[in-house]
Scaffold this motif. Structure first.
Motif, short mmCIF file in Angstrom:
data_model
loop_
_atom_site.label_atom_id
_atom_site.label_comp_id
_atom_site.label_asym_id
_atom_site.label_seq_id
_atom_site.Cartn_x
_atom_site.Cartn_y
_atom_site.Cartn_z
N SER A 86 0.75 -1.16 0.07
CA SER A 86 -0.08 -0.12 -0.01
C SER A 86 0.73 1.22 -0.04
CB SER A 86 -0.84 -0.03 1.37
OG SER A 86 -0.38 0.02 2.37
N ASN A 87 2.27 1.34 0.09
CA ASN A 87 3.06 2.24 0.00
C ASN A 87 4.06 2.29 -1.06
OD1 ASN A 87 3.22 4.05 2.73
ND2 ASN A 87 2.36 2.11 3.27
N ARG A 88 3.72 1.53 -1.88
CA ARG A 88 4.52 1.43 -3.20
C ARG A 88 5.21 2.90 -3.99
NH1 ARG A 88 7.18 -1.72 -2.59
NH2 ARG A 88 7.96 -1.67 -4.71
N SER A 89 4.13 3.73 -3.96
CA SER A 89 4.73 4.89 -4.39
C SER A 89 5.69 5.68 -3.55
CB SER A 89 3.79 5.81 -5.01
OG SER A 89 2.85 6.06 -4.26
N TRP A 90 5.68 5.60 -2.58
CA TRP A 90 6.08 6.11 -1.24
C TRP A 90 7.64 5.67 -1.15
CZ3 TRP A 90 6.41 10.18 1.88
CH2 TRP A 90 7.19 10.11 3.37
N LEU A 91 7.67 4.02 -1.18
CA LEU A 91 8.74 3.49 -0.83
C LEU A 91 9.79 2.93 -2.15
CD1 LEU A 91 7.46 1.04 1.71
CD2 LEU A 91 8.77 3.06 2.22
N ARG A 92 9.26 3.11 -3.17
CA ARG A 92 9.93 2.45 -4.47
C ARG A 92 11.23 3.24 -4.73
NH1 ARG A 92 6.20 2.30 -7.61
NH2 ARG A 92 5.65 0.13 -7.54
N PRO A 93 11.24 4.52 -4.65
CA PRO A 93 12.52 5.32 -4.77
C PRO A 93 13.85 4.97 -3.84
CG PRO A 93 10.71 6.90 -4.96
CD PRO A 93 10.22 5.57 -4.38
N TRP A 94 13.34 4.51 -2.63
CA TRP A 94 14.52 4.00 -1.80
C TRP A 94 14.55 2.65 -1.66
CZ3 TRP A 94 15.30 8.86 -2.25
CH2 TRP A 94 14.36 9.77 -2.42
N GLU A 95 14.03 1.75 -2.10
CA GLU A 95 14.09 0.30 -2.07
C GLU A 95 15.24 -0.39 -2.91
OE1 GLU A 95 9.52 -1.33 -1.17
OE2 GLU A 95 10.35 -1.51 -3.18
N ALA A 96 16.05 -1.07 -2.12
CA ALA A 96 17.05 -2.04 -2.75
C ALA A 96 16.45 -2.98 -3.96
CB ALA A 96 17.79 -2.87 -1.76
N THR A 97 17.20 -2.83 -4.80
CA THR A 97 17.09 -3.71 -6.09
C THR A 97 17.85 -4.77 -6.26
OG1 THR A 97 17.24 -1.99 -7.52
CG2 THR A 97 14.88 -2.40 -6.75
N SER A 98 17.83 -5.31 -7.31
CA SER A 98 18.93 -6.38 -7.73
C SER A 98 19.35 -6.30 -9.13
CB SER A 98 18.42 -7.82 -7.48
OG SER A 98 19.49 -8.78 -8.17
N PRO A 99 20.48 -6.22 -9.33
CA PRO A 99 20.97 -5.90 -10.95
C PRO A 99 20.61 -7.20 -11.66
CG PRO A 99 23.02 -6.19 -9.52
CD PRO A 99 21.72 -6.00 -8.57
N ASP A 100 20.37 -8.24 -10.79
CA ASP A 100 20.05 -9.60 -11.85
C ASP A 100 18.57 -9.67 -12.06
OD1 ASP A 100 22.77 -10.37 -11.27
OD2 ASP A 100 22.41 -10.71 -9.18
N GLY A 101 17.70 -8.71 -11.79
CA GLY A 101 16.28 -8.89 -12.15
C GLY A 101 15.41 -8.71 -10.81
#
Length: 210
Positions: free
Chosen positions: A31-46
């Motif tokens: 429910s906080n996707r737009s709020w959190l997405r800019p700061w969430e760790a992701t993976s270069p592998d997908g």
């Protein structure tokens, strides 16, 4: 007192994450996707799994292995977000890094700085660590205010340091050592004694932000 004991100051508390937290944390994340997405760790592998039950199992295994301390942040007993102490190194380094997220509806209540102070005090005390670090994207003004309030010391610019929101992002690094806060981070902040300029970023390191 040990690492599993809840810590509280006013309306804010932190406690070790539990498997039964999966549902509420999953709801908060979605429910906080737009709020959190800019700061969430992701993976270069997908794409990374958003399975919170699996994520909690992994966090608790890291805790059992001595590599991290996964906390839930609460406001008046309600789950408000997560704070993870990760990358614990023992021996001659004796350090770790703090990362966190808070739900948008709880923002602005002082939850994050209080939780960071509580967790850092546990790490310097019961966990026996010597140095705690927080790395923050230059665009994350809310997180920059956290280290400013608590008097974390600016230690440098790390180029393309962590994969966040789909790409390698620059981060500012801030840290405290146990000697900086002999009476504790929370006590220093509560007494209004945190140095106001410790987290100041020198002009040479300042990056343009939107």
């Amino acid at each position: 007192m040990d690492l599993t004991d809840p810590q509280q100051h006013g309306d804010v508390s932190i406690r070790l994450i539990r498997p039964k937290d999966a549902r509420v944390l999953q709801h908060e994340l979605m429910s906080n996707r737009s709020w959190l997405r800019p700061w969430e760790a992701t993976s270069p592998d997908g794409p990374v799994s958003m399975d919170m039950r699996l994520g909690i199992r992994r966090l608790l295994q890291q805790y059992r292995d001595g590599n991290g301390i996964p906390y839930v942040m609460e406001w008046q007993g309600e789950v408000a977000g997560q704070l993870n102490v990760w990358g614990i190194a023992r021996g001659s380094l004796a350090s770790a890094t703090i990362g966190y997220w808070v739900s948008e509806r709880y923002a602005g209540r002082g939850i994050t700085p209080t939780a960071v102070a509580l967790a850092t005090d546990v790490c310097f005390g019961e966990a026996g660590l010597h140095r705690m670090e927080i790395c923050i994207r230059p665009e994350n003004k809310a997180s920059l205010r956290v280290v400013e309030k608590l008097g974390f010391r600016y230690e440098g610019l790390r180029r393309r340091y962590i994969h966040i929101d789909g790409d390698w992002r620059d981060h500012y690094a801030f840290a405290l050592t146990r000697e900086d806060v002999p009476d504790g981070v929370l006590a220093r902040w509560a007494a209004g004694q945190a140095p106001r300029d410790a987290a100041t970023i020198p002009p040479a390191d300042r990056l343009p932000t939107p």
